[in-house]
Design an enzyme around this catalytic site. Structure first.
Site, PDB file in Angstrom:
ATOM      1  N   HIS A   1      45.466  43.802  39.091  1.00 16.60           N
ATOM      2  CA  HIS A   1      46.376  44.154  37.999  1.00 16.60           C
ATOM      3  C   HIS A   1      47.223  45.332  38.451  1.00 16.60           C
ATOM      4  CE1 HIS A   1      48.145  45.140  34.246  1.00 16.60           C
ATOM      5  NE2 HIS A   1      47.421  46.209  34.028  1.00 16.60           N
TER       6      HIS A   1
ATOM      7  N   SER B   1      37.286  50.560  35.966  1.00 18.08           N
ATOM      8  CA  SER B   1      38.628  50.383  35.412  1.00 18.08           C
ATOM      9  C   SER B   1      38.554  50.000  33.940  1.00 18.08           C
ATOM     10  CB  SER B   1      39.343  49.266  36.187  1.00 18.08           C
ATOM     11  OG  SER B   1      40.469  48.848  35.464  1.00 18.08           O
ATOM     12  N   SER B   2      39.445  50.574  33.141  1.00 15.88           N
ATOM     13  CA  SER B   2      39.464  50.210  31.725  1.00 15.88           C
ATOM     14  C   SER B   2      39.827  48.736  31.533  1.00 15.88           C
ATOM     15  CB  SER B   2      40.444  51.105  30.961  1.00 15.88           C
ATOM     16  OG  SER B   2      41.735  50.974  31.501  1.00 15.88           O
ATOM     17  N   ASP B   3      40.371  48.114  32.583  1.00 13.90           N
ATOM     18  CA  ASP B   3      40.702  46.686  32.516  1.00 13.90           C
ATOM     19  C   ASP B   3      39.527  45.795  32.906  1.00 13.90           C
ATOM     20  OD1 ASP B   3      43.484  47.091  31.800  1.00 13.90           O
ATOM     21  OD2 ASP B   3      43.753  47.830  33.836  1.00 13.90           O
TER      22      ASP B   3
ATOM     23  N   GLY C   1      46.899  50.616  38.769  1.00 14.22           N
ATOM     24  CA  GLY C   1      46.589  49.317  39.348  1.00 14.22           C
ATOM     25  C   GLY C   1      45.119  49.272  39.671  1.00 14.22           C
ATOM     26  N   ASN C   2      44.604  48.086  39.846  1.00 17.34           N
ATOM     27  CA  ASN C   2      43.202  47.951  40.237  1.00 17.34           C
ATOM     28  C   ASN C   2      42.981  46.577  40.836  1.00 17.34           C
ATOM     29  OD1 ASN C   2      42.610  46.223  37.747  1.00 17.34           O
ATOM     30  ND2 ASN C   2      43.184  48.180  36.815  1.00 17.34           N
TER      31      ASN C   2
ATOM     32  N   HIS D   1      53.190  43.797  28.554  1.00 12.46           N
ATOM     33  CA  HIS D   1      52.255  44.583  29.346  1.00 12.46           C
ATOM     34  C   HIS D   1      52.582  44.518  30.849  1.00 12.46           C
ATOM     35  CE1 HIS D   1      48.734  46.622  30.550  1.00 12.46           C
ATOM     36  NE2 HIS D   1      47.944  45.586  30.744  1.00 12.46           N
TER      37      HIS D   1
ATOM     38  N   HIS E   1      51.185  47.574  37.464  1.00 13.51           N
ATOM     39  CA  HIS E   1      52.360  47.732  36.587  1.00 13.51           C
ATOM     40  C   HIS E   1      53.619  47.695  37.450  1.00 13.51           C
ATOM     41  CE1 HIS E   1      50.389  49.384  32.723  1.00 13.51           C
ATOM     42  NE2 HIS E   1      49.450  48.832  33.462  1.00 13.51           N
TER      43      HIS E   1
ATOM     44  N   SER F   1      38.044  53.887  37.037  1.00 15.41           N
ATOM     45  CA  SER F   1      39.205  54.139  36.175  1.00 15.41           C
ATOM     46  C   SER F   1      39.910  55.445  36.524  1.00 15.41           C
ATOM     47  CB  SER F   1      38.731  54.200  34.717  1.00 15.41           C
ATOM     48  OG  SER F   1      39.825  54.349  33.841  1.00 15.41           O
ATOM     49  N   GLY F   2      41.242  55.387  36.666  1.00 16.27           N
ATOM     50  CA  GLY F   2      42.052  56.600  36.747  1.00 16.27           C
ATOM     51  C   GLY F   2      41.871  57.442  38.001  1.00 16.27           C
TER      52      GLY F   2
ATOM     53  N   TYR G   1      52.065  25.483  58.152  1.00 18.27           N
ATOM     54  CA  TYR G   1      52.513  26.852  58.391  1.00 18.27           C
ATOM     55  C   TYR G   1      51.335  27.647  58.947  1.00 18.27           C
ATOM     56  CZ  TYR G   1      54.503  31.496  57.454  1.00 18.27           C
ATOM     57  OH  TYR G   1      54.975  32.779  57.566  1.00 18.27           O
TER      58      TYR G   1
ATOM     59  N   ASP H   1      56.534  28.900  48.059  1.00 16.60           N
ATOM     60  CA  ASP H   1      55.538  29.075  49.129  1.00 16.60           C
ATOM     61  C   ASP H   1      54.193  29.563  48.581  1.00 16.60           C
ATOM     62  OD1 ASP H   1      57.047  28.298  51.349  1.00 16.60           O
ATOM     63  OD2 ASP H   1      57.848  30.304  51.703  1.00 16.60           O
TER      64      ASP H   1
END
Lengths: 242, 242, 242, 242
Positions: D94, D73-75, D27-28, D170, D96, D44-45, D228, D119
């Protein structure tokens, strides 16, 4: 009175929330001293985090309270019935663990579909018949024990080899040579119930284990030729066999 | 003002994340002082770990804020409506607990399929009708209470015996004699929703409990003949009966 | 003897309960010193919270215990077989993780349906054939390794690119260049098994990844052109490319 | 450089494991300083428990690293593309997360079936088209952003009102005015994915919310008439209306 057994039963009760098997107070463990013919059981409706060993109630095999300030578990007559009819068991657990309850509500056995099951249960864990109206109104908790024993007798099951049952519409009971082992069996039942559910959703083919695989895994852990763990003569030898 | 009730409602609110019933701020508990006609409710959108007893807002039975710096829960009109129409309840809980929400989205009752359900709910927990466009636009939160009460009236349900409802497309409300008991009922609802889902996937036969089993389990814990727990005269006697 | 490797294998074993991959003692990790031809493995049936590095057992590639007071894992012959036939692996993990077990019981591959899978497994993780009665009775644990290797050979799979397998009716084995990486692969397998189950329930269309997406994700993390993480020359360059 | 933003993005990243949204490093989170045209992103990683604010990498809107020792990040190209095409967002996440991945693998939208969804998301969260082989091979991560933007354009969706998307095969991306709000949206997406799955299994009728309920819940929390929470003028007034 029975202080060592109380401590043992107390610790087994405290395992239930740790293993994720109970919500609120919905479970109980008992353990028996066979020589004295007395068993020790959780008091009814007491929170696990408030429970103390001295709260446990001592009951005889007629189901009469022999010692204890508190009311014993409302399931005491079920425990009494099982101790009387399954003479080799030393501990009993009842929970409302959710996967086992889901099978009980569906009145379905928890079938032997994988080796995790076979390591502990030598065949399907049966869903005992739901109680009739008469049985419920006459002696609900006693007849809960009775339907389990009747199911084992009718199907020719060995209660030591299959140390658990579902009561249809209700939930699981498990037992074993000690209270701790009964809790262990109770956890295994919940795990394999979840696995069976997913296996059944994945495939509509029969997924029952063949008898020879059941034999292999069950006897790897039980009986004279067991070689799993540290307390047997077969293990190193077996490891070296390959 | 109402310091003891604030503390009680605060503690009941804090149970929601502990019991895994809320994500973020998606839940609220209120409790009422019937003599004064005032209830205490969580402020809107406040994180549980930042909540303090003094943050709670005091509201009267017209839904008007009587004391408090913060905005009360946006669901306050629903609580108001339920307190006005269910005169014997002392606490109300609303959550977005995921299994109950899944049934609410499907507009399906959570049926009485096992004794875990029967121990707390004397029959199916109804999915109240979804609100119409007019109801939503006129007074959304007030009409959310109204659809629950209407459903209980139309089906002839006893709100004390079935202390919860789903609002279709939305989620669960639960109540009880105290805020703590309302939270308890809210947790039971989530547990049995999960169990019902799995039971329904396992079997496509009806899995509804017969009335006599519902009677047995419900009255084992409720009313003059209850014998579960420590606060009644029947327990030891019953245990000894077997 | 092999103190550093024992520490490494000990730490990898302790990851199993932390990652939620084992219940009770149902898992084991081993690691090999290829130069010496010796591997280190968890003793059989020992609780994770009682396990110490010095408890680990040293075994040679004939499966004979070389050092250690305790019985090695009953799965030692499976590890032995895999080390002998998969010459580039440095660690092996066996668990009974529940989602992977559910697929194993259904005798179904865990297919490559998403990029989480493709990041670690270059294609479907195969369900190896269940053992025959003869194979079980002759040498159960050795033949468990054999059915895995046979499946990889028959399907033309690369054990380094697909570092895991299910044994039908039983459960998952995973491996990798180190014990820690084998544990990592074991966790990924459990995660994607759960995801695949839900994807298959959502859609009855084929959800297999196309080869080009499998290529992309697998080689993003593996091989000379990998650019995920910190230990390669391609990452910054790639990030700057967009 | 951008120390306050780094701290903010660091804290948002650390929320991912706390909210159960990531396994390992999958995730990132990034956050942007729109005035400077620079964004800050996770390297990354890197393990979450080893991550420090100063490890974060600063990247410009061409996707070039401006400051930082580590690979971003590779993303990163996906984040770059989204920041360029969604001009009002301040943070991107991002993950998974497994329920969202299950829908992505099935190439199915996460539909608006309950008010928990409404909501936060003003309508279905779309599953963007899977990338073609050419798109994957040419510029995988950049085209991942492109397929999201294309889907929003083709369907006429407002990226501020529906602050998330799935990339087919993905997984999920979510965004928001700040990194923390993007993480919040990412968690909501995972929760409603799980609820939708169960709702769809319960009923094969359409369970889509009507537009007027979507309007009600979304605008209860968003825009000029929101009531709210604590930061608006409408809440007390509304509570008193009932």
């Amino acid at each position: 009175m029975l202080e060592a057994l109380k401590q043992e039963v107390y610790e087994a009760n405290m395992q239930l929330p740790e293993l994720g098997l109970v919500t609120f107070t919905w479970g109980n463990v008992s353990g028996i001293d066979r020589e004295k013919g007395l068993f020790v059981i959780k008091p009814s409706g007491v929170d696990y985090d408030a429970l103390k060993p001295e709260d446990l109630v001592v009951v005889n095999l007629k189901g009469e309270v022999v010692e204890g300030e508190m009311n014993p578990s409302s399931d005491t007559p079920t425990h009494t019935y099982l101790y009387n009819h399954f003479p080799n068991i030393g501990g009993i657990v009842h929970t409302h663990s959710p996967w086992a309850v889901s099978f009980a509500a569906a009145k379905m056995d928890i079938s032997a579909m994988n080796t995790t099951h076979a390591d502990t249960f030598f065949g399907d864990v049966p869903a005992a018949d739901a109680l009739t109206q008469e049985e419920i109104e006459a002696d609900y908790e006693g007849n809960t024990g009775k339907t389990i024993v009747k199911t084992f007798n009718e199907r020719g099951l060995d209660y030591e080899a299959v140390p658990a049952a579902l009561v249809s519409q209700h939930g699981p009971f498990a037992w074993g040579p000690t209270p701790a082992k009964a809790v262990y069996n109770s956890k295994v039942l919940e795990v394999v119930a979840e696995e069976d559910f997913h296996t059944m959703e994945l495939t509509h083919q029969s997924s029952e284990l063949p008898q020879y695989l059941l034999d292999k895994h069950y006897y790897r852990k039980h009986g004279a030729n067991a070689y799993y763990g540290q307390n047997n003569a077969h293990s190193k030898d077996h490891a070296a066999r390959s």
